[in-house]
Design an enzyme around this catalytic site. Structure first.
Site, PDB file in Angstrom:
ATOM      1  N   SER A  12       0.763  -1.175   0.122  1.00 42.88           N
ATOM      2  CA  SER A  12      -0.063   0.147  -0.006  1.00 42.88           C
ATOM      3  C   SER A  12       0.807   1.274  -0.093  1.00 42.88           C
ATOM      4  O   SER A  12       2.154   1.107   0.308  1.00 42.88           O
ATOM      5  CB  SER A  12      -1.088   0.045   1.343  1.00 42.88           C
ATOM      6  OG  SER A  12      -0.197  -0.183   2.311  1.00 42.88           O
ATOM      7  N   ASN A 147       2.007 -12.122  11.704  1.00 52.13           N
ATOM      8  CA  ASN A 147       1.714 -11.913  13.067  1.00 52.13           C
ATOM      9  C   ASN A 147       0.959 -12.938  13.777  1.00 52.13           C
ATOM     10  O   ASN A 147       0.531 -13.938  12.909  1.00 52.13           O
ATOM     11  CB  ASN A 147       1.125 -10.393  13.364  1.00 52.13           C
ATOM     12  CG  ASN A 147      -0.299 -10.401  13.040  1.00 52.13           C
ATOM     13  OD1 ASN A 147      -0.811 -11.133  12.669  1.00 52.13           O
ATOM     14  ND2 ASN A 147      -0.347  -9.078  12.371  1.00 52.13           N
ATOM     15  N   THR A 223       4.498  -1.182  11.669  1.00 55.64           N
ATOM     16  CA  THR A 223       5.595  -1.943  12.038  1.00 55.64           C
ATOM     17  C   THR A 223       5.866  -3.161  11.654  1.00 55.64           C
ATOM     18  O   THR A 223       6.886  -3.691  11.041  1.00 55.64           O
ATOM     19  CB  THR A 223       5.360  -2.124  13.517  1.00 55.64           C
ATOM     20  OG1 THR A 223       4.166  -2.881  13.959  1.00 55.64           O
ATOM     21  CG2 THR A 223       5.594  -0.764  14.580  1.00 55.64           C
ATOM     22  N   GLY A 224       4.706  -3.947  11.097  1.00 55.33           N
ATOM     23  CA  GLY A 224       4.786  -5.218  10.492  1.00 55.33           C
ATOM     24  C   GLY A 224       5.241  -4.970   8.921  1.00 55.33           C
ATOM     25  O   GLY A 224       6.350  -6.006   8.429  1.00 55.33           O
ATOM     26  N   ASP A 225       5.066  -4.076   8.328  1.00 54.58           N
ATOM     27  CA  ASP A 225       5.462  -3.803   7.140  1.00 54.58           C
ATOM     28  C   ASP A 225       7.175  -3.455   7.060  1.00 54.58           C
ATOM     29  O   ASP A 225       8.037  -3.837   6.388  1.00 54.58           O
ATOM     30  CB  ASP A 225       5.019  -2.588   6.191  1.00 54.58           C
ATOM     31  CG  ASP A 225       3.505  -3.079   6.029  1.00 54.58           C
ATOM     32  OD1 ASP A 225       2.689  -2.116   6.491  1.00 54.58           O
ATOM     33  OD2 ASP A 225       2.994  -4.238   5.907  1.00 54.58           O
TER      34      ASP A 225
HETATM   35  N1  LIG Z   1       3.813  -2.360  21.334  1.00 55.71           N
HETATM   36  C1  LIG Z   1       4.971  -2.715  20.843  1.00 55.71           C
HETATM   37  N2  LIG Z   1       6.192  -2.792  21.623  1.00 55.71           N
HETATM   38  C2  LIG Z   1       7.410  -3.296  21.266  1.00 55.71           C
HETATM   39  N3  LIG Z   1       7.616  -3.678  19.964  1.00 55.71           N
HETATM   40  C3  LIG Z   1       6.486  -3.620  19.210  1.00 55.71           C
HETATM   41  C4  LIG Z   1       5.359  -3.148  19.454  1.00 55.71           C
HETATM   42  N4  LIG Z   1       4.415  -3.312  18.368  1.00 55.71           N
HETATM   43  C5  LIG Z   1       5.353  -3.746  17.448  1.00 55.71           C
HETATM   44  N5  LIG Z   1       6.530  -4.042  17.728  1.00 55.71           N
HETATM   45  C6  LIG Z   1       7.598  -4.449  16.929  1.00 55.71           C
HETATM   46  O1  LIG Z   1       7.084  -4.328  15.759  1.00 55.71           O
HETATM   47  C7  LIG Z   1       7.393  -5.825  15.218  1.00 55.71           C
HETATM   48  C8  LIG Z   1       6.259  -6.098  14.313  1.00 55.71           C
HETATM   49  O2  LIG Z   1       5.075  -5.797  14.822  1.00 55.71           O
HETATM   50  P1  LIG Z   1       3.861  -6.611  14.828  1.00 55.71           P
HETATM   51  O3  LIG Z   1       2.811  -6.080  15.501  1.00 55.71           O
HETATM   52  O4  LIG Z   1       4.209  -8.278  14.928  1.00 55.71           O
HETATM   53  O5  LIG Z   1       3.465  -6.768  13.047  1.00 55.71           O
HETATM   54  P2  LIG Z   1       2.093  -6.386  12.491  1.00 55.71           P
HETATM   55  O6  LIG Z   1       2.170  -4.962  12.491  1.00 55.71           O
HETATM   56  O7  LIG Z   1       2.084  -7.154  10.980  1.00 55.71           O
HETATM   57  O8  LIG Z   1       1.055  -6.732  13.271  1.00 55.71           O
HETATM   58  C9  LIG Z   1       7.443  -6.582  16.413  1.00 55.71           C
HETATM   59  O9  LIG Z   1       8.362  -7.786  16.021  1.00 55.71           O
HETATM   60  C10 LIG Z   1       8.115  -5.709  17.245  1.00 55.71           C
HETATM   61  O10 LIG Z   1       9.589  -5.726  17.190  1.00 55.71           O
HETATM   62  C1  LIG Z   2      -3.179   0.794   4.239  1.00 52.94           C
HETATM   63  C2  LIG Z   2      -2.283   0.109   5.179  1.00 52.94           C
HETATM   64  N1  LIG Z   2      -1.375  -0.743   4.747  1.00 52.94           N
HETATM   65  C3  LIG Z   2      -0.480  -1.635   5.620  1.00 52.94           C
HETATM   66  C4  LIG Z   2      -1.115  -1.875   6.852  1.00 52.94           C
HETATM   67  C5  LIG Z   2      -0.353  -2.878   7.661  1.00 52.94           C
HETATM   68  O1  LIG Z   2       0.233  -2.274   8.720  1.00 52.94           O
HETATM   69  P1  LIG Z   2       1.150  -2.970   9.533  1.00 52.94           P
HETATM   70  O2  LIG Z   2       2.459  -3.060   9.217  1.00 52.94           O
HETATM   71  O3  LIG Z   2       1.140  -2.471  11.129  1.00 52.94           O
HETATM   72  O4  LIG Z   2       0.637  -4.448   9.567  1.00 52.94           O
HETATM   73  C6  LIG Z   2      -2.085  -1.385   7.166  1.00 52.94           C
HETATM   74  C7  LIG Z   2      -2.724  -1.538   8.571  1.00 52.94           C
HETATM   75  O5  LIG Z   2      -3.631  -0.960   8.979  1.00 52.94           O
HETATM   76  C8  LIG Z   2      -2.919  -0.278   6.289  1.00 52.94           C
HETATM   77  O6  LIG Z   2      -3.946   0.660   6.977  1.00 52.94           O
END
Ligand SMILES: Nc1ncnc2c1ncn2[C@@H]1O[C@H](COP(=O)(O)OP(=O)(O)O)[C@@H](O)[C@H]1O
Ligand SMILES: Cc1ncc(COP(=O)(O)O)c(C=O)c1O
Length: 304
Positions: A12, A147, A223-225
């Site tokens: 995105s 995740n 954070t996941g991206d």
């Molecule tokens: N609340 C948080 N505190 C500390 N680290 C975080 C937190 N949220 C995300 N992270 C970091 O971001 C990485 C990816 O976050 P995650 O939530 O698993 O991905 P997604 O956005 O795909 O759900 C985790 O491995 C961690 O290192």
């Molecule tokens: C437009 C868009 N791209 C990507 C994501 C994925 O974000 P994340 O890296 O937190 O999984 C989101 C999550 O809300 C989003 O709204």
């Protein structure tokens, strides 16, 4: 790494803020990896905001862009494909066609998939994407970075403890995925996030690692991206040392989160930013030096 890495990233785009390609492209470039990117959507902001406006690329648009690359033999230059947020079924199926087309001209092309479907028990994409990820996309992955919620959706099994998590990751291996990285889970203690890595070696044995992450009291999008892009970069630089690649990935993500939280303290103090979800965007640019050299050290524990 025999040839210069070049990534095609299909994720995105948000005008304001950091997620998808905005979270992935700059960190990859900072780490010396060239990225060509296609925006699966172009939105005003991420879906955590109350109002979202923008455009969605359809499968024909994606095919047209890839046909343009192919017409100029540019489909042959990619060492990696990275995908994230996708908004509709046929677009996701077009990605499957692109994976096969890229592999037809480069059988060693590595596909890194962040199966973005939701978080914390909430799906933020169409439910119809789930069976396509399960049966048409995951089997094509070399590296997958779900995740906890996405593992539970794909495996149809809840994760209540570490054994459940390893079982869930084995499901990916059984689908043919070489390396699975569970980016975060709540199976640890209070205020802990647990990240797990499992990779299948050429010997058929599995190498497994765990990192315990102190959980910050904040919810951030993107954070996941960021995680998936950084793991692509570090696993490419260290293909035979995924333990270190795993540690460096999380160290950089933690550093970006630290910089983000520090910036908020100042903004909260100044009253410029109210502590609500809409204002929380990762400070990716300001974290450039930590993406290059993370200062936070979190050690991976080998799990036998
Ligand atoms: N609340 C948080 N505190 C500390 N680290 C975080 C937190 N949220 C995300 N992270 C970091 O971001 C990485 C990816 O976050 P995650 O939530 O698993 O991905 P997604 O956005 O795909 O759900 C985790 O491995 C961690 O290192
Ligand atoms: C437009 C868009 N791209 C990507 C994501 C994925 O974000 P994340 O890296 O937190 O999984 C989101 C999550 O809300 C989003 O709204």
């Amino acid at each position: 790494m025999s040839r210069e890495s070049r990534v095609l990233s299909i994720q995105s785009h948000v005008v304001h803020g950091y997620c998808g390609n905005k979270s992935a492209v700059f960190p990859l470039q900072v780490l010396g990896i060239d990225v060509d990117f296609i925006n699966s959507v172009q939105l005003s902001n991420h879906t955590g905001y109350t109002t979202i406006k923008g455009q969605i690329l359809n499968e024909n648009d994606l095919k047209e862009l890839f046909d343009g690359l192919k017409a100029n033999n540019l489909d042959t230059i990619y060492t990696h494909l990275l995908t994230g947020y996708v908004s509709n079924d046929e677009f996701l199926r077009e990605i499957a066609k692109i994976i096969k087309a890229l592999r037809a001209v480069n059988p060693d092309m590595i596909y890194v998939c962040d199966p973005v479907m939701g978080d914390n028990g909430r799906m933020y994409v169409e439910k119809s994407l789930l069976p396509i990820f399960r049966s048409e996309i995951v089997p094509l992955c070399d590296i997958c970075t779900p995740n906890q919620f996405e593992v539970e959706l794909l495996t149809e099994q809840k994760i209540n403890n570490e054994d459940d998590a390893w079982k869930g990751m084995m499901w990916f291996h059984e689908k043919g995925v070489k390396t699975v990285v569970l980016s975060s889970s709540d199976i640890g203690g209070p205020k802990e996030l647990i990240a797990l890595l499992s990779t299948k070696k050429s010997s058929g044995e599995y190498e497994k690692y765990k990192i315990v992450i102190p959980q910050k009291n904040i919810f951030l999008t993107g954070t996941g991206d960021l995680f998936a892009a950084l793991f692509l970069a570090h696993s490419t630089r260290l293909p035979n040392d995924l333990k270190t690649a795993f540690e460096q990935t999380i160290a950089s993500v933690q550093s970006v989160i630290e910089v983000t939280i520090d910036s908020m303290r100042e903004e909260f103090r100044s009253g410029k930013v109210k502590p609500n979800a809409q204002q929380r965007e990762l400070k990716i640019i300001q974290s450039k030096k930590y993406i290059e050299s993370p200062v936070i050290k979190l050690h991976a524990i080998r799990i036998d």
